[in-house]
Design an enzyme around this catalytic site. Structure first.
Site, PDB file in Angstrom:
ATOM      1  N   LYS A   1       0.881  -1.181   0.000  1.00 38.68           N
ATOM      2  CA  LYS A   1       0.000   0.000   0.000  1.00 38.68           C
ATOM      3  C   LYS A   1       0.905   1.214   0.000  1.00 38.68           C
ATOM      4  O   LYS A   1       2.059   1.136   0.422  1.00 38.68           O
ATOM      5  CB  LYS A   1      -0.863   0.003   1.264  1.00 38.68           C
ATOM      6  CG  LYS A   1      -2.122   0.823   1.187  1.00 38.68           C
ATOM      7  CD  LYS A   1      -3.164   0.179   0.275  1.00 38.68           C
ATOM      8  CE  LYS A   1      -4.563   0.320   0.759  1.00 38.68           C
ATOM      9  NZ  LYS A   1      -5.474  -0.647   0.157  1.00 38.68           N
TER      10      LYS A   1
ATOM     11  N   GLY B   1     -25.574   2.065   2.070  1.00 38.78           N
ATOM     12  CA  GLY B   1     -24.561   2.705   1.212  1.00 38.78           C
ATOM     13  C   GLY B   1     -24.966   2.626  -0.242  1.00 38.78           C
ATOM     14  O   GLY B   1     -25.329   1.554  -0.740  1.00 38.78           O
TER      15      GLY B   1
ATOM     16  N   GLY C   1     -22.970   4.313  -2.728  1.00 34.48           N
ATOM     17  CA  GLY C   1     -21.828   4.792  -3.520  1.00 34.48           C
ATOM     18  C   GLY C   1     -21.549   3.759  -4.607  1.00 34.48           C
ATOM     19  O   GLY C   1     -22.416   2.925  -4.907  1.00 34.48           O
TER      20      GLY C   1
HETATM   21  N1  GLU Z   1      -7.259  -0.547  -3.362  1.00 40.18           N
HETATM   22  C1  GLU Z   1      -8.014  -1.729  -3.627  1.00 40.18           C
HETATM   23  C2  GLU Z   1      -8.010  -2.642  -2.405  1.00 40.18           C
HETATM   24  O1  GLU Z   1      -7.623  -2.221  -1.338  1.00 40.18           O
HETATM   25  C3  GLU Z   1      -7.551  -2.423  -4.891  1.00 40.18           C
HETATM   26  C4  GLU Z   1      -6.152  -2.905  -4.860  1.00 40.18           C
HETATM   27  C5  GLU Z   1      -5.705  -3.467  -6.195  1.00 40.18           C
HETATM   28  O2  GLU Z   1      -6.528  -3.631  -7.085  1.00 40.18           O
HETATM   29  O3  GLU Z   1      -4.503  -3.717  -6.280  1.00 40.18           O
HETATM   30  O4  GLU Z   1      -8.461  -3.771  -2.467  1.00 40.18           O
END
Ligand code: GLU
Length: 424
Positions: free
Chosen positions: A115, A227, A229
């Site tokens: 991340k 939700g 969204g």
């Molecule tokens: N940000 C999204 C997640 O936390 C997608 C991550 C991705 O596709 O690599 O699952």
């Protein structure tokens, strides 16, 4: 730049980490991990902070801070989103990258977890500044990402357009086309069909498998979704199209209910016209709180964290809770659901459809062979159902705590890969 639910998403993830970490203590002890295994899981493989200059529209240079953590990559290149947020910290990114490693392992795709992000409030930037921040961050981390190292994707406050800048900057640095360096791209630049609704659909495939196991009849169940969204709305739309009875939906302004079922297409139109689902003709207005405890068989929290807690968990009437949101259920509520025999399908499984289709996108890019939507959906379905069954079969017969089971499965898979590599 238009940004949705920014604060909310951030709050969600904070809770997610708290929850994941409090669960971890129990899980580690259930698994009886050795000191070496605990040490290995306790530390990210690589974590770094970068500082980079950006020339703002005023002509002045401003320094920005970015982070990236590659928590574990024993099972494959690290994979995870990039977020832009003013309160982003390295510790928080560490937690989130660990959860990505678990998520990828639960659905058994050949990725580790990562991340990253930049400490910035993108609402305060012009489009040009946003582009320069993105490009500056990518220049700063370019040596550490790549199709076989670490593959970014969208996350809180980042979107398709930002993925294109990431792609373009990385390709400029390397002097060649490398679409597999980032996922969540527009289809015209190597994105995958179905990526935009893959989180919702992945969750529905898992839900249908759970219903099959519980002998629940599609035409007899009623569903409430908190939700509206991207994830909640797509879930409501797909369920409605499949013939399910969606009795209640809500957004941040409130909810609506109709025991006979809502016409979701008409609700979507109403929301476009008025900005909310509230006051939809032929329905009754309810609060978000009432939605969570309304008469229904399946409850889908797809908005905020912490929604199902010790105050309301006892009153939940659903038999199945599908966590499309991140950490909508507190640990206390989790325990109450267990006592009440409510099946809880945890976020690391329920909302993993997004990263699964990211994997398909990466694979299509590497092979330069683009799939029809049918193929994406078929593979998504197979992956999600297999993951559900893997998690479910990990549970003991009647006492299925699916969150615990999913984490255990993921940790076992990661440790197994480490062992095969000779790291344990
Ligand atoms: N940000 C999204 C997640 O936390 C997608 C991550 C991705 O596709 O690599 O699952």
């Amino acid at each position: 730049m238009e940004i949705k639910n920014h604060e909310r998403l951030h709050a969600d993830d904070r809770n997610l980490c708290k929850l994941a970490i409090s669960e971890l203590e129990d899980i580690y002890s259930d698994l009886g991990l050795s000191e070496e295994e605990l040490d290995l899981l306790d530390m990210p493989r690589r974590s770094f902070t970068v500082h980079f200059p950006v020339r703002m529209d005023s002509g002045k240079i401003r320094m920005f801070v970015g982070h990236r953590v590659q928590y574990n990559d024993a099972r494959g290149p690290a994979k995870g989103g990039i977020r832009f947020h003013p309160e982003l910290t390295l510790d928080h990114v560490k937690d989130l990258s660990f959860l990505m490693a678990l998520k990828c392992a639960v659905v058994n795709i050949p990725f580790g977890g990562s991340k990253g992000g930049v400490v910035v409030n993108p609402k305060e930037l012009s489009r040009n500044e946003l582009e320069q921040v993105t490009r500056g961050y990518i220049r700063a981390i370019a040596n550490h990402i790549g199709p076989f190292k670490d593959i970014p994707a969208p996350d809180v406050y980042t979107d398709e357009k930002i993925m294109v800048w990431i792609l373009d900057e990385y390709e400029r640095i390397n002097g060649e086309h490398i679409p597999s360096v980032v996922t969540g791209k527009p289809i015209e630049l190597g994105g995958s069909k179905a990526r935009s609704y893959s989180t919702s659909l992945g969750g529905i495939y898992v839900l249908e498998e759970a219903m099959r196991r519980m002998d629940m009849d599609k035409f007899e169940v009623s569903i409430a979704i908190q939700g509206f969204g991207n994830v909640g709305e797509n879930a409501a739309r797909i369920l409605h199209e499949k013939g399910y009875k969606v009795v209640a939906v809500s957004d941040s302004k409130g909810g609506i209910i109709n025991k006979e079922g809502l016409d979701i297409e008409a609700v979507m139109k109403h929301k476009t016209q008025t900005g909310s689902v509230v006051d939809f003709e032929g329905s009754q207005n309810i609060t978000n709180e009432q939605l969570l405890t309304c008469e229904c068989d399946i409850l889908i929290p797809a908005a905020l964290s912490d929604q199902l807690n010790s105050n309301n968990a006892h009153d939940v009437k659903a038999k199945v809770v599908l966590e499309l949101a991140n950490a909508p259920t507190t640990k206390e509520a989790d325990n109450i659901f267990f006592e009440k025999n409510i099946m809880l399908i945890p976020d690391v499984l329920a909302n993993a459809g997004g990263v699964v289709v990211s994997y398909f996108e990466w694979s299509q890019n590497l092979n330069n062979d683009y799939w029809e939507e049918d193929k994406v959906l078929e593979r998504l379905k197979k992956t999600m159902i297999t993951a559900f069954n893997d998690v479910y079969s990990h549970c003991d017969e009647k006492n299925c705590r699916m969150r615990r089971s999913a984490y255990q499965l993921a940790i076992r898979r990661i440790l197994h890969a480490e062992r095969l590599r000779g790291n344990l």
